[in-house]
Design an enzyme around this catalytic site. Structure first.
Site, PDB file in Angstrom:
ATOM      1  CB  SER A  37       3.211   3.913 -18.011  1.00 16.21           C
ATOM      2  OG  SER A  37       2.660   3.212 -19.218  1.00 16.21           O
ATOM      3  N   GLY A  38       0.583   1.626 -16.745  1.00 14.19           N
ATOM      4  CA  GLY A  38       0.418   0.412 -16.259  1.00 14.19           C
ATOM      5  C   GLY A  38       1.218  -0.704 -17.093  1.00 14.19           C
ATOM      6  CB  THR A  49       2.516  10.034 -23.403  1.00 16.48           C
ATOM      7  OG1 THR A  49       3.604   9.271 -23.967  1.00 16.48           O
ATOM      8  CG2 THR A  49       2.659  11.196 -24.561  1.00 16.48           C
ATOM      9  CB  CYS A  94       9.390   5.402 -26.719  1.00 13.65           C
ATOM     10  SG  CYS A  94       8.923   4.095 -25.700  1.00 13.65           S
ATOM     11  CB  THR A  99     -16.285   6.902 -20.461  1.00 10.00           C
ATOM     12  OG1 THR A  99     -17.424   7.591 -20.875  1.00 10.00           O
ATOM     13  CG2 THR A  99     -16.759   5.539 -19.674  1.00 10.00           C
TER      14      THR A  99
END
Length: 745
Positions: free
Chosen positions: A218-219, A80, A347, A256
């Site tokens: 996306s992992g 996203t 989703c 980070t």
């Protein structure tokens, strides 16, 4: 609360297009980072340098897997964010170029079957940045493949085109070379984003050899952690940081870096690059797995059809529908068998139809009943065999509710009232001592009715309608033909011409020890009737058609309507029916199952005035108020041709009515009511609590009129919430178990 805990069954997870479990090697990598490599990659000391080395070595592995030897490869929080970044980058570039911004007829194109994140993002930033382009969907064919001629016709006016490599619902695999040719032959400068989320690990990618400008990944779709993703940006493609701040990721994405998430990606990428690695299966093996699953499904569900064309789909996705089953019914069945699947996209907004299958032009019933089964490339043969065994057991369990065509044997003798629904349409089956009457049949439920009647060996005494329906044709003739019933002497609503007079002094049909009496209730339509269910003179329920609805009344603006006649019919019903008798309408727009005159007086001011002991308005005043209410029905209800009455309800359970397992333990011997279907009970071997599926809840009330507090529960809490709301509206003390059995395991 042992009665709420099912027997131990190994979970079969077949919903990997939604998310995947984290690979054990990835879990180990995350643990190592959190234990020892906790440095900030931006720090220049040794601890930070080690962290940076992990991050950059993972980035280099990703370049190899994605064929991205040049261009930017940015770590993100997921797809996203990648989509947002790509769209903002492209549209910011347009904003800075007056010749593009002021071009007439400018377009933003996206595939009609794209994940909703894409068109919603395009529309949002198109408006916010003042681009003012037309956002247009690219049609697809019945296989889900993009219309290349459409792209060629419109690409010259496109500022940005968004497509996907693999569809998340059907697994349809786009020919990216053909899409590229269609775009670039007409518009070499148009910015092109390809959603590659479902492509990773399932098809080869060589991004630097293409003119793709942006590609998000996306992992968690391939065994890595949630919260980590990648965005490929082609060399020299316009770029604007979506997250500005401290300048991390070479100023491309501040914040980070998520080093544990990055670490979880590394073993996945290593496995994809190592042909000898045993984690991921070959394409040939995956094709074999799909064939085995397809055979298991077809054997288990003879009415099953596949919605995706295997010849153009990745092998890890199967999308199917079963004739006669809504997707929610199949989800509940599979979940009870401890098989995890989904309906369409996990989703999505919860719509009852699949917009993907609608765009492909599939029949409405397939879209409404669609189930997506997906597995990952790490699937093993043992897991696959176990999945096929569980699918067979799920099918077998349907014998317990007469839903399996191969097992039409009564395992539980049906008695009493059954409420069936298709959307907002309600249909009722009244059974007593082997005889049955069908009331208000609708076409989508014909097969279900035939199954039940055949399975139970019932003799059909009558097929009745409460009125001539304006929003659909009665399915009575089709049902009679399917059941092989001989033609009989009946009127237009199916009522026997030679019916006798019953105990209420009205024309009546005897069904076992029950009577069904017909009372004229014109108003909504001129032929409307109420069918009164009684034992002797004791009226227990009334099938009221669209005369009285939950929170409203049937509309009176049809040609055959008469508001003054409706006024008189309501008066008559008020005099004939007990206040607490169940009312069973022909439409249920709020999923409240049933009602009563007592409940309607509380929520319907107009009806309350009509039924007041001292009349508060006359026919003319009623007709005037009713006409104003009917004006709200000019726009048909979404998904329906026409809405048959005005209803206005906003009923919510109080916090005290939503119980947890801990709350339940504090109650003094609560009466637990399981509102799931009988095949679900069989699969999970629950205790001996009262069984009252939603379709049989009305009958449960007829048999248990005493006002004891009821705690309803189901698989996830959704059906029990419906039951508790319906019971509360009747004035019963009702609660539901929040989260259902799913949170008690």
């Amino acid at each position: 609360m042992g009665a709420l805990t099912p027997s131990g069954i190994d979970e079969v997870y077949l919903d990997t297009n939604a998310t995947t479990p984290v690979l054990p090697e990835a879990v180990a990598a995350v643990e190592e980072v959190m234990r020892a490599l906790y440095g900030n990659p931006s720090s220049t000391h040794i601890t930070g340098l080690k962290a940076r080395h992990l991050m950059e070595s993972t980035r280099q592995l990703a370049r190899q897997v994605l064929g991205a030897s040049n261009g930017h490869l940015i770590f993100t929080s997921g797809a996203t964010e990648g989509i947002q970044t790509a769209v903002v980058s492209a549209l910011s570039s347009v904003k800075s170029q007056p010749e593009l911004l002021n071009r007439p007829g400018k377009l933003l194109l996206y595939g009609a079957t794209e994940h909703k994140a894409v068109p919603n993002t395009l529309k949002h930033w198109n408006q916010l940045l003042g681009i003012d382009a037309e956002v247009m969907a690219i049609p697809v064919n019945h296989q889900g493949l993009l219309d290349l001629d459409f792209i060629r016709r419109h690409a010259k006016d496109a500022l940005m085109i968004c497509t996907m490599a693999v569809n998340n619902e059907t697994g349809a695999r786009q020919d990216l070379s053909a899409v590229e040719e269609a775009i670039r032959s007409q518009n070499p400068q148009c910015l092109w984003m390809v959603d590659c989320v479902q492509a990773l690990g399932k098809m080869p990618l060589a991004l630097s050899d293409t003119s793709i400008d942006y590609a998000p990944f996306s992992g968690h779709k391939l065994y890595a952690m949630k919260g980590i993703g990648l965005l490929y940006v082609r060399q020299k493609a316009p770029f604007s940081p979506f997250i500005a701040g401290g300048g991390q990721e070479q100023g491309l994405r501040s914040g980070t870096e998520n080093l544990p998430g990055i670490a979880s990606l590394k073993p996945i990428l290593e496995a994809l690059l190592d042909p000898a690695h045993s984690t991921f299966r070959s394409v040939d093996t995956l094709n074999g797995f799909r064939a085995q699953l397809a055979d298991a499904l077809l054997t288990a569900f003879p009415g099953l059809v596949f919605n995706n064309d295997f010849s153009v789909s990745v092998p890890t996705t199967l999308n199917f529908s079963v004739k006669g089953f809504a997707s929610k019914e199949l989800l509940d069945l599979f979940d009870a068998a401890n098989i995890r699947v989904s309906s369409g996209s996990a989703c999505s907004s919860g719509a009852t139809r699949s917009f993907v299958l609608d765009a492909m032009g599939l029949p409405a019933w397939q879209s409404e009943a669609a189930i997506r089964l997906s597995f990952g490339p790490a699937m093993t043969q043992a897991q696959l065999d176990h999945a096929c065994e569980r699918i067979a057991k799920a099918s077998d369990a349907l014998r317990y509710s007469c839903r399996h065509p191969g097992h039409l044997k009564p395992t539980e003798q049906l008695e009493g009232l059954v409420q069936l629904k298709s959307g907002a349409d309600c249909c009722y089956l009244l059974v007593s001592q082997g005889q049955a009457i069908v009331i208000d049949p609708v076409s989508p439920l014909v097969e279900r009715l035939v199954e039940t009647i055949s399975c139970q060996g019932l003799q059909v005494a009558a097929i009745l309608d409460t009125h001539g329906h304006a929003d659909h044709l009665s399915a009575a003739p089709v049902l009679a033909e399917r059941l092989g019933l001989a033609s009989s002497d009946v009127d237009a609503l199916g009522w026997p011409q030679q019916a006798s007079t019953g105990p209420l002094g009205l024309p009546a049909i005897a069904v076992g020890d029950n009577w069904l009496s017909r009372m004229a209730t014109p108003g909504h339509t001129s032929d409307a009737v109420a069918l009164l269910l009684s034992k002797g003179e004791d009226i227990q329920a009334a099938f009221v058609g669209d005369t009285v609805l939950h929170g409203g009344l049937g509309r009176t603006d049809f040609e055959s309507s008469d508001a003054k006649a409706l006024y008189r019919s309501l008066k008559a019903l008020g005099q004939q029916l007990p206040a607490k008798a169940l009312l069973l309408p022909a439409h249920d727009y709020h999923n409240l199952l049933f009602t009563s005159l007592e409940a309607e007086r509380r929520s319907n001011p107009l009806l309350a005035q009509v039924l007041a002991p001292v009349s508060m308005l006359d026919e003319a005043a009623f007709a005037d108020q009713k006409a104003r209410l009917d004006q709200a029905l000019d726009t048909p209800m979404e998904g329906c041709e026409i809405r048959c009455g005005v209803t206005n309800l906003n009923l919510k359970l109080s916090a005290e009515q939503e119980l947890t397992l801990d709350d339940l333990a504090l109650l003094d011997t609560p009466l637990l009511v399981d509102v799931r279907e009988s095949h679900e009970h069989h699969l999970q071997h629950l205790g001996n609590d009262a069984s009252a599926p939603l379709s049989r809840l009305a009958q449960y009330l007829l048999e248990h009129p005493e006002d004891k507090p009821l705690v309803c529960y189901c698989r996830s809490g959704s059906r029990s919430q419906v039951a508790a709301a319906a019971l509360t509206r009747l004035g019963r003390r009702a609660y539901h178990l929040k989260g259902g059995v799913a949170l008690s395991q």
